[in-house]
Scaffold this motif. Structure first.
Motif, mmCIF file in Angstrom:
data_model
loop_
_atom_site.group_PDB
_atom_site.id
_atom_site.type_symbol
_atom_site.label_atom_id
_atom_site.label_comp_id
_atom_site.label_asym_id
_atom_site.label_seq_id
_atom_site.Cartn_x
_atom_site.Cartn_y
_atom_site.Cartn_z
ATOM 1 N N SER A 135 0.841 -1.208 0.000
ATOM 2 C CA SER A 135 0.000 0.000 0.000
ATOM 3 C C SER A 135 0.870 1.251 0.000
ATOM 4 C CB SER A 135 -0.907 0.031 1.235
ATOM 5 O OG SER A 135 -1.860 -0.987 1.193
ATOM 6 N N MET A 136 1.912 1.233 0.814
ATOM 7 C CA MET A 136 2.837 2.372 0.870
ATOM 8 C C MET A 136 3.543 2.554 -0.473
ATOM 9 S SD MET A 136 2.454 3.523 3.995
ATOM 10 C CE MET A 136 0.728 3.102 3.618
ATOM 11 N N ASP A 137 3.934 1.446 -1.074
ATOM 12 C CA ASP A 137 4.649 1.463 -2.347
ATOM 13 C C ASP A 137 3.791 2.021 -3.473
ATOM 14 O OD1 ASP A 137 6.993 0.918 -3.857
ATOM 15 O OD2 ASP A 137 6.163 -0.987 -4.544
ATOM 16 N N ARG A 138 2.495 1.793 -3.407
ATOM 17 C CA ARG A 138 1.581 2.309 -4.449
ATOM 18 C C ARG A 138 1.132 3.747 -4.165
ATOM 19 N NH1 ARG A 138 -0.243 -2.258 -7.663
ATOM 20 N NH2 ARG A 138 1.758 -3.317 -7.870
ATOM 21 N N LEU A 139 1.105 4.117 -2.872
ATOM 22 C CA LEU A 139 0.624 5.452 -2.509
ATOM 23 C C LEU A 139 1.639 6.543 -2.849
ATOM 24 C CD1 LEU A 139 -1.466 7.313 -1.104
ATOM 25 C CD2 LEU A 139 -0.298 6.797 1.073
ATOM 26 N N GLU A 140 2.908 6.298 -2.565
ATOM 27 C CA GLU A 140 3.898 7.374 -2.711
ATOM 28 C C GLU A 140 3.940 7.969 -4.119
ATOM 29 O OE1 GLU A 140 8.563 8.487 -2.581
ATOM 30 O OE2 GLU A 140 7.615 6.919 -3.759
ATOM 31 N N PRO A 141 4.044 7.154 -5.197
ATOM 32 C CA PRO A 141 4.063 7.759 -6.528
ATOM 33 C C PRO A 141 2.747 8.436 -6.914
ATOM 34 C CG PRO A 141 4.289 5.350 -6.666
ATOM 35 C CD PRO A 141 4.339 5.714 -5.226
ATOM 36 N N LEU A 142 1.645 7.985 -6.335
ATOM 37 C CA LEU A 142 0.360 8.644 -6.568
ATOM 38 C C LEU A 142 0.409 10.073 -6.018
ATOM 39 C CD1 LEU A 142 -2.717 8.823 -7.161
ATOM 40 C CD2 LEU A 142 -3.117 7.583 -5.047
ATOM 41 N N TYR A 164 -6.149 3.378 -11.894
ATOM 42 C CA TYR A 164 -7.102 2.859 -10.898
ATOM 43 C C TYR A 164 -6.849 1.376 -10.630
ATOM 44 C CZ TYR A 164 -11.504 2.452 -8.333
ATOM 45 O OH TYR A 164 -12.440 2.247 -7.342
ATOM 46 N N ASP A 165 -6.635 0.623 -11.699
ATOM 47 C CA ASP A 165 -6.411 -0.821 -11.584
ATOM 48 C C ASP A 165 -5.150 -1.142 -10.771
ATOM 49 O OD1 ASP A 165 -7.079 -3.589 -12.332
ATOM 50 O OD2 ASP A 165 -5.198 -3.489 -13.436
ATOM 51 N N LYS A 166 -4.089 -0.370 -11.002
ATOM 52 C CA LYS A 166 -2.821 -0.607 -10.293
ATOM 53 C C LYS A 166 -2.892 -0.122 -8.844
ATOM 54 C CE LYS A 166 -0.227 -2.285 -13.671
ATOM 55 N NZ LYS A 166 0.334 -3.645 -13.630
ATOM 56 N N LYS A 167 -3.603 0.968 -8.610
ATOM 57 C CA LYS A 167 -3.613 1.569 -7.280
ATOM 58 C C LYS A 167 -4.621 0.932 -6.316
ATOM 59 C CE LYS A 167 -0.450 4.547 -8.305
ATOM 60 N NZ LYS A 167 0.898 4.412 -7.768
ATOM 61 N N LYS A 168 -5.602 0.207 -6.842
ATOM 62 C CA LYS A 168 -6.618 -0.366 -5.953
ATOM 63 C C LYS A 168 -6.041 -1.403 -4.985
ATOM 64 C CE LYS A 168 -8.314 -3.807 -9.256
ATOM 65 N NZ LYS A 168 -9.386 -4.151 -10.193
ATOM 66 N N ALA A 169 -4.798 -1.841 -5.238
ATOM 67 C CA ALA A 169 -4.107 -2.750 -4.310
ATOM 68 C C ALA A 169 -3.908 -2.092 -2.942
ATOM 69 C CB ALA A 169 -2.760 -3.166 -4.889
ATOM 70 N N THR A 175 -8.128 0.267 3.889
ATOM 71 C CA THR A 175 -9.315 0.822 3.224
ATOM 72 C C THR A 175 -9.381 2.336 3.428
ATOM 73 O OG1 THR A 175 -10.624 0.206 5.170
ATOM 74 C CG2 THR A 175 -10.740 -1.259 3.285
ATOM 75 N N ALA A 176 -8.932 2.822 4.581
ATOM 76 C CA ALA A 176 -8.955 4.266 4.864
ATOM 77 C C ALA A 176 -8.033 5.016 3.904
ATOM 78 C CB ALA A 176 -8.533 4.524 6.310
ATOM 79 N N ILE A 177 -6.835 4.495 3.703
ATOM 80 C CA ILE A 177 -5.889 5.146 2.784
ATOM 81 C C ILE A 177 -6.375 5.016 1.348
ATOM 82 C CG2 ILE A 177 -3.517 5.103 1.877
ATOM 83 C CD1 ILE A 177 -2.614 4.294 4.738
ATOM 84 N N TRP A 178 -7.013 3.884 1.021
ATOM 85 C CA TRP A 178 -7.552 3.708 -0.327
ATOM 86 C C TRP A 178 -8.656 4.725 -0.614
ATOM 87 C CZ3 TRP A 178 -7.168 3.067 -5.061
ATOM 88 C CH2 TRP A 178 -8.260 2.814 -5.897
ATOM 89 N N GLU A 179 -9.525 4.995 0.349
ATOM 90 C CA GLU A 179 -10.580 6.002 0.152
ATOM 91 C C GLU A 179 -9.961 7.357 -0.196
ATOM 92 O OE1 GLU A 179 -13.242 6.104 3.515
ATOM 93 O OE2 GLU A 179 -13.711 3.967 3.292
ATOM 94 N N TYR A 180 -8.894 7.698 0.529
ATOM 95 C CA TYR A 180 -8.188 8.953 0.261
ATOM 96 C C TYR A 180 -7.570 8.916 -1.142
ATOM 97 C CZ TYR A 180 -4.623 12.582 0.501
ATOM 98 O OH TYR A 180 -3.840 13.677 0.226
#
Length: 199
Positions: A135-142, A164-169, A175-180
């Protein structure tokens, strides 16, 4: 007296300095300078400490820190694979496994075994610790791309659907970070910095 273990560990420490020279496609926040792998790993470690409370399940923070600090070391030999690259596999490639064995193999046997196991656990992404690390690995570049007017999304013409497909991981770990994150992705479309494919 210098022990064999210490000499092996110093050799490894010197070797991983090369991580600072591996450039990623993403740029630093509000910047046109490419991030290197060492900066990326440090940032993920800080994010883990700061955001751990938002994990879906209880996690071993020290284990997750080891994962995010170790996960890209293989890129010293294998190179960086861009998340949206369609020509390269993002699953555990043979090249990365060879790199893991060589690089972590510089360490004393027990440490090498531990590091390879931690790297493998991150790659597999099955445990709660690995899910949060990913989750951290996908969030930072976003966060980087939204700060850079679309960043690599615009540079490489990556559409909303693929992002969206790559980041939904992220949802698997939090779930809280995903909502953000999901809101950020949708806002990026509204702002015109991320395009939707034409149906």
């Amino acid at each position: 007296m210098q022990t064999d273990n210490l000499l092996k560990q110093i050799t490894f420490i010197k070797e991983i300095d090369k991580l600072k020279y591996i450039l990623r496609k993403t740029k630093l926040f509000n910047s046109d300078r490419n991030e290197n792998d060492a900066e990326h790993s440090w940032h993920l470690a800080m994010m883990t400490i700061v955001l751990a409370e938002h994990s879906n399940k209880p996690i071993d923070v020290l284990k997750v820190l080891k994962m995010v600090l170790i996960h890209d070391i293989v890129e010293i030999d294998a190179g960086d694979t861009f998340l949206y690259d369609t020509t390269k596999s993002h699953t555990n490639t043979e090249q990365e496994l060879i790199a893991a064995k060589r690089l972590f193999g510089l360490l004393p046997k027990e440490q090498a075994k531990e590091f390879i196991a931690i790297w493998q656990e991150f790659e597999d992404g099955i445990t709660d610790d690995a899910k949060f690390a990913k989750s951290m690995d996908r969030l930072e570049p976003l966060l980087q791309n939204t700060s850079n007017n679309g960043g690599t999304w615009k540079e490489f013409d990556v559409p909303y659907e693929k992002v969206y497909d790559k980041k939904k991981a992220i949802k698997e770990g939090s779930t809280a970070i995903w909502e953000y994150a999901e809101n950020l992705i949708n806002e990026s479309v509204e702002k015109g910095i991320l395009r939707k494919s034409i149906d």
